[in-house]
Design a protein around this motif. Structure first.
Motif, PDB file in Angstrom:
ATOM      1  N   ASN A 158      -6.906  22.724   7.405  1.00 59.38           N
ATOM      2  CA  ASN A 158      -8.030  21.903   6.993  1.00 59.38           C
ATOM      3  C   ASN A 158      -8.095  21.962   5.469  1.00 59.38           C
ATOM      4  OD1 ASN A 158      -8.962  21.257   9.609  1.00 59.38           O
ATOM      5  ND2 ASN A 158      -9.965  23.256   9.752  1.00 59.38           N
ATOM      6  N   VAL A 159      -8.704  20.961   4.854  1.00 66.15           N
ATOM      7  CA  VAL A 159      -8.913  20.986   3.409  1.00 66.15           C
ATOM      8  C   VAL A 159      -9.657  22.279   3.059  1.00 66.15           C
ATOM      9  CG1 VAL A 159     -10.078  19.863   1.471  1.00 66.15           C
ATOM     10  CG2 VAL A 159      -8.917  18.471   3.198  1.00 66.15           C
ATOM     11  N   GLY A 160      -9.151  23.012   2.093  1.00 65.39           N
ATOM     12  CA  GLY A 160      -9.772  24.264   1.653  1.00 65.39           C
ATOM     13  C   GLY A 160      -9.258  25.506   2.350  1.00 65.39           C
ATOM     14  N   ASP A 161      -8.581  25.363   3.473  1.00 66.78           N
ATOM     15  CA  ASP A 161      -8.041  26.520   4.188  1.00 66.78           C
ATOM     16  C   ASP A 161      -6.749  27.002   3.545  1.00 66.78           C
ATOM     17  OD1 ASP A 161     -10.121  26.418   5.958  1.00 66.78           O
ATOM     18  OD2 ASP A 161      -8.936  25.682   7.651  1.00 66.78           O
ATOM     19  N   GLU A 162      -6.440  28.273   3.798  1.00 62.54           N
ATOM     20  CA  GLU A 162      -5.216  28.888   3.272  1.00 62.54           C
ATOM     21  C   GLU A 162      -4.420  29.491   4.411  1.00 62.54           C
ATOM     22  OE1 GLU A 162      -6.615  31.910   0.592  1.00 62.54           O
ATOM     23  OE2 GLU A 162      -6.852  30.483  -1.050  1.00 62.54           O
ATOM     24  N   VAL A 163      -3.108  29.578   4.202  1.00 65.43           N
ATOM     25  CA  VAL A 163      -2.236  30.258   5.150  1.00 65.43           C
ATOM     26  C   VAL A 163      -1.157  30.983   4.345  1.00 65.43           C
ATOM     27  CG1 VAL A 163      -0.678  28.315   5.529  1.00 65.43           C
ATOM     28  CG2 VAL A 163      -0.895  30.054   7.282  1.00 65.43           C
ATOM     29  N   LEU A 173       7.875  29.665  -4.061  1.00 67.23           N
ATOM     30  CA  LEU A 173       7.512  28.479  -3.291  1.00 67.23           C
ATOM     31  C   LEU A 173       6.948  27.414  -4.225  1.00 67.23           C
ATOM     32  CD1 LEU A 173       5.686  29.862  -0.128  1.00 67.23           C
ATOM     33  CD2 LEU A 173       7.906  28.736  -0.221  1.00 67.23           C
ATOM     34  N   GLN A 174       7.267  26.161  -3.919  1.00 66.00           N
ATOM     35  CA  GLN A 174       6.748  25.027  -4.676  1.00 66.00           C
ATOM     36  C   GLN A 174       6.308  23.960  -3.704  1.00 66.00           C
ATOM     37  OE1 GLN A 174       9.439  23.682  -7.795  1.00 66.00           O
ATOM     38  NE2 GLN A 174      10.520  25.626  -7.644  1.00 66.00           N
ATOM     39  N   SER A 175       5.309  23.182  -4.090  1.00 62.76           N
ATOM     40  CA  SER A 175       4.838  22.073  -3.268  1.00 62.76           C
ATOM     41  C   SER A 175       5.440  20.779  -3.785  1.00 62.76           C
ATOM     42  CB  SER A 175       3.309  21.988  -3.334  1.00 62.76           C
ATOM     43  OG  SER A 175       2.842  20.866  -2.605  1.00 62.76           O
ATOM     44  N   ALA A 191      -1.183  19.926  -1.022  1.00 65.77           N
ATOM     45  CA  ALA A 191      -1.137  21.364  -0.729  1.00 65.77           C
ATOM     46  C   ALA A 191      -0.659  22.093  -1.969  1.00 65.77           C
ATOM     47  CB  ALA A 191      -0.208  21.647   0.434  1.00 65.77           C
ATOM     48  N   SER A 192      -1.422  23.091  -2.388  1.00 65.06           N
ATOM     49  CA  SER A 192      -1.013  23.890  -3.540  1.00 65.06           C
ATOM     50  C   SER A 192      -0.425  25.206  -3.048  1.00 65.06           C
ATOM     51  CB  SER A 192      -2.196  24.144  -4.479  1.00 65.06           C
ATOM     52  OG  SER A 192      -3.178  24.931  -3.830  1.00 65.06           O
ATOM     53  N   VAL A 193       0.340  25.846  -3.916  1.00 64.02           N
ATOM     54  CA  VAL A 193       0.996  27.101  -3.564  1.00 64.02           C
ATOM     55  C   VAL A 193       0.765  28.122  -4.668  1.00 64.02           C
ATOM     56  CG1 VAL A 193       3.195  28.202  -3.028  1.00 64.02           C
ATOM     57  CG2 VAL A 193       2.803  25.856  -2.302  1.00 64.02           C
ATOM     58  N   ILE A 232      -0.350  29.056   0.902  1.00 59.54           N
ATOM     59  CA  ILE A 232      -0.466  27.596   0.839  1.00 59.54           C
ATOM     60  C   ILE A 232      -1.928  27.238   1.071  1.00 59.54           C
ATOM     61  CG2 ILE A 232       0.236  25.407   1.869  1.00 59.54           C
ATOM     62  CD1 ILE A 232       2.768  26.896   2.902  1.00 59.54           C
ATOM     63  N   THR A 233      -2.474  26.376   0.215  1.00 52.09           N
ATOM     64  CA  THR A 233      -3.866  25.946   0.332  1.00 52.09           C
ATOM     65  C   THR A 233      -3.923  24.442   0.547  1.00 52.09           C
ATOM     66  OG1 THR A 233      -4.557  27.701  -1.184  1.00 52.09           O
ATOM     67  CG2 THR A 233      -6.122  25.912  -0.815  1.00 52.09           C
ATOM     68  N   GLY A 234      -4.708  24.007   1.529  1.00 52.73           N
ATOM     69  CA  GLY A 234      -4.911  22.583   1.765  1.00 52.73           C
ATOM     70  C   GLY A 234      -5.840  22.021   0.703  1.00 52.73           C
ATOM     71  N   VAL A 235      -5.382  21.008  -0.029  1.00 58.42           N
ATOM     72  CA  VAL A 235      -6.156  20.425  -1.130  1.00 58.42           C
ATOM     73  C   VAL A 235      -6.813  19.112  -0.712  1.00 58.42           C
ATOM     74  CG1 VAL A 235      -6.026  19.527  -3.491  1.00 58.42           C
ATOM     75  CG2 VAL A 235      -4.698  21.546  -2.857  1.00 58.42           C
ATOM     76  N   SER A 236      -6.021  18.211  -0.123  1.00 57.57           N
ATOM     77  CA  SER A 236      -6.554  16.930   0.329  1.00 57.57           C
ATOM     78  C   SER A 236      -5.773  16.470   1.562  1.00 57.57           C
ATOM     79  CB  SER A 236      -6.481  15.872  -0.777  1.00 57.57           C
ATOM     80  OG  SER A 236      -5.138  15.587  -1.104  1.00 57.57           O
TER      81      SER A 236
END
Length: 106
Positions: A34-39, A55-57, A63-65, A70-74
């Motif tokens: 989900n937007v805002g979640d991290e894994v 790691l790179q996005s 998704a940012s790294v 990894i974080t959901g951005v949009s």
């Protein structure tokens, strides 16, 4: 015929002694956030690797790294990746993780 069988047997025995490289991988290879979640993901590679890139996005707006997080951005889909380099700095393997980011359902 006996020479051919002997050679084939020798090749078969030598094949068992050859080191098989473990390919570069990201685990899990696919995530949905989900937007805002991290894994957090793990990178695995051959112990003989000279270097592995961070790691790179492919699309940081989705998704940012940071490190292995990894974080959901949009909302959208992208991939994060890492690459294994040889002694000359040439890419010898690339691993991907497919990332799907969705809206949070409140």
């Amino acid at each position: 015929m006996k020479k051919i069988l002997a050679i084939a047997a020798a090749v078969f025995m030598l094949a068992g002694c050859i080191k098989v490289n473990t390919p570069l991988s990201i685990n899990p290879s696919s995530v949905t956030l989900n937007v805002g979640d991290e894994v957090s993901v793990q990178i695995s590679f051959d112990g003989d690797a000279v270097a592995v890139t961070s790691l790179q996005s492919e699309d940081p707006s989705i998704a940012s790294v940071h490190g292995t997080i990894i974080t959901g951005v949009s909302v959208g889909q992208t991939r994060v990746f890492t690459q294994q380099l040889d002694a000359e700095g040439k890419v010898v393997d690339t691993a991907y993780c497919n990332v799907t980011v969705q809206r949070r359902k409140d």
